[in-house]
Design a protein around this motif. Structure first.
Motif, short mmCIF file in Angstrom:
data_model
loop_
_atom_site.label_atom_id
_atom_site.label_comp_id
_atom_site.label_asym_id
_atom_site.label_seq_id
_atom_site.Cartn_x
_atom_site.Cartn_y
_atom_site.Cartn_z
N VAL A 1 32.80 -25.12 50.07
CA VAL A 1 32.04 -25.69 48.31
C VAL A 1 33.12 -25.46 47.32
N ASN A 2 34.20 -25.25 47.59
CA ASN A 2 34.74 -25.40 46.21
C ASN A 2 34.98 -26.92 45.58
N MET A 3 35.22 -27.89 47.39
CA MET A 3 35.27 -29.91 47.70
C MET A 3 34.23 -29.69 47.15
N VAL A 4 32.48 -29.54 47.34
CA VAL A 4 31.29 -29.32 46.89
C VAL A 4 31.70 -29.99 45.23
N THR A 5 31.98 -28.02 44.60
CA THR A 5 31.84 -28.43 43.28
C THR A 5 33.00 -29.98 42.96
N ARG A 6 34.36 -30.55 43.53
CA ARG A 6 34.69 -31.28 42.92
C ARG A 6 34.01 -32.34 43.10
N ASN A 7 33.68 -32.42 44.33
CA ASN A 7 32.82 -34.10 44.52
C ASN A 7 32.07 -34.20 43.27
N LEU A 8 30.94 -32.77 42.67
CA LEU A 8 30.25 -33.47 42.01
C LEU A 8 30.07 -34.01 41.06
N HIS A 9 31.55 -33.00 40.30
CA HIS A 9 32.25 -33.12 39.03
C HIS A 9 32.32 -34.61 38.71
N SER A 10 32.68 -35.44 39.81
CA SER A 10 33.21 -36.50 39.54
C SER A 10 31.83 -37.91 39.56
N GLN A 11 31.18 -36.83 40.58
CA GLN A 11 29.77 -37.73 40.19
C GLN A 11 29.01 -37.97 39.43
N LEU A 12 28.66 -36.33 38.69
CA LEU A 12 28.04 -35.71 37.07
C LEU A 12 28.94 -35.55 35.85
N ASN A 13 30.16 -35.57 36.27
CA ASN A 13 30.12 -35.68 34.89
C ASN A 13 30.67 -36.82 33.85
N GLU A 14 29.97 -37.96 33.83
CA GLU A 14 30.06 -38.87 33.01
C GLU A 14 29.03 -39.36 32.72
N LYS A 15 27.74 -38.54 33.51
CA LYS A 15 26.35 -37.91 32.91
C LYS A 15 26.16 -37.28 32.24
N GLY A 16 27.18 -36.24 31.65
CA GLY A 16 26.91 -35.00 30.73
C GLY A 16 26.59 -33.35 31.90
#
Length: 252
Positions: free
Chosen positions: A181-196
């Motif tokens: 789930v920590n990799m899920v976090t990293r993956n979602l971060h890479s997709q969503l961080n630029e959207k705020g």
């Protein structure tokens, strides 16, 4: 004498007016800025229930999920909105997203979890399905709701047992699923961080719950209180990180 009295009265009235305006403005700002919508999965007991209690006590709207809403008596008593969700069921996740379409969610706490010391294929698969894939698919389904927030936050509940630097103990399925789930976090971060978005993994510590046991060192009301304060402080610099309940950053 009359002039002095009039002047003194005018000053007093002016001060009273300033205090009244200040108080009204402050109250309006608090009412306007602090009312959030929090969605907590697995909210019918343990830490999930404590999140619901404390966020409701703070005046926030809480949407709490449970596999069996009719049995979530304590969750309903908090004033939270209770909805059905089994995080391993794609139909449940789709129905959740459909039912919440167009509604803003400010904080998503992917709290639902499963712990078994069994090392059968069935137990390991269920651990992975609940603890890893649950947060992934729920987060994806509710991304449109989170995008309606000015500061969307996704909190994936992990564990120090999932750190690669540990890798010991007899909770094999739980530990593996929390590492994942920590990799899920990293993956979602890479997709969503630029959207705020702010997306983090959070280890809540071992608490005195059905999962943590009566001998656990932490009390849910105390750890959740610190977690809620930490969540409120999150900004873009925290996104993609792994954090302990007290705000300490953890190694992967």
């Amino acid at each position: 004498m009359k002039t002095k009295t009039s002047h003194s009265l005018a000053v007093t009235l002016r001060l009273l007016l300033i205090c009244l305006v200040s108080l009204t403005t402050s109250t309006f700002a608090e009412d306007k800025a602090e009312k959030l919508t929090i969605l907590v999965t697995g909210a019918n007991r343990g830490l999930g229930l404590e999140y619901a209690k404390q966020y409701r006590a703070g005046g926030h709207q809480v949407i709490g999920t449970a596999r069996k809403p009719d049995e979530a008596v304590e969750l309903k008593a908090t004033g939270a909105e209770v909805v059905k969700l089994d995080v391993t069921d794609d139909e449940d996740i789709a129905n959740l997203a459909k039912g919440l379409k167009g509604r803003r969610i400010d904080v998503l706490i992917n709290n639902a979890g499963y712990l078994s010391r069994d090392q059968t294929r069935e137990a390991l698969t269920l651990s992975f399905s609940v603890n890893t894939l649950g947060p992934l698919f729920v987060s994806r389904a509710l991304t449109p709701n989170l995008q309606l927030s000015d500061a969307p936050k996704v909190i994936n509940v992990s564990s120090r047992a999932g750190r690669l630097t540990d890798g010991t103990g007899n909770m094999t399925g739980y530990a593996i699923s929390k590492t994942a789930v920590n990799m899920v976090t990293r993956n979602l971060h890479s997709q969503l961080n630029e959207k705020g978005f702010v997306v983090i993994s959070l280890a809540p510590g071992r608490n005195q719950t059905a999962m943590g046991g009566k001998g656990a060192p932490l009390k849910p009301e105390e750890s959740v209180s610190q977690i809620i304060k930490f969540i409120a402080s999150l900004d873009q610099t925290h996104s993609g990180g792994f954090w302990y309940y007290d705000g300490t950053e953890l190694e992967w």
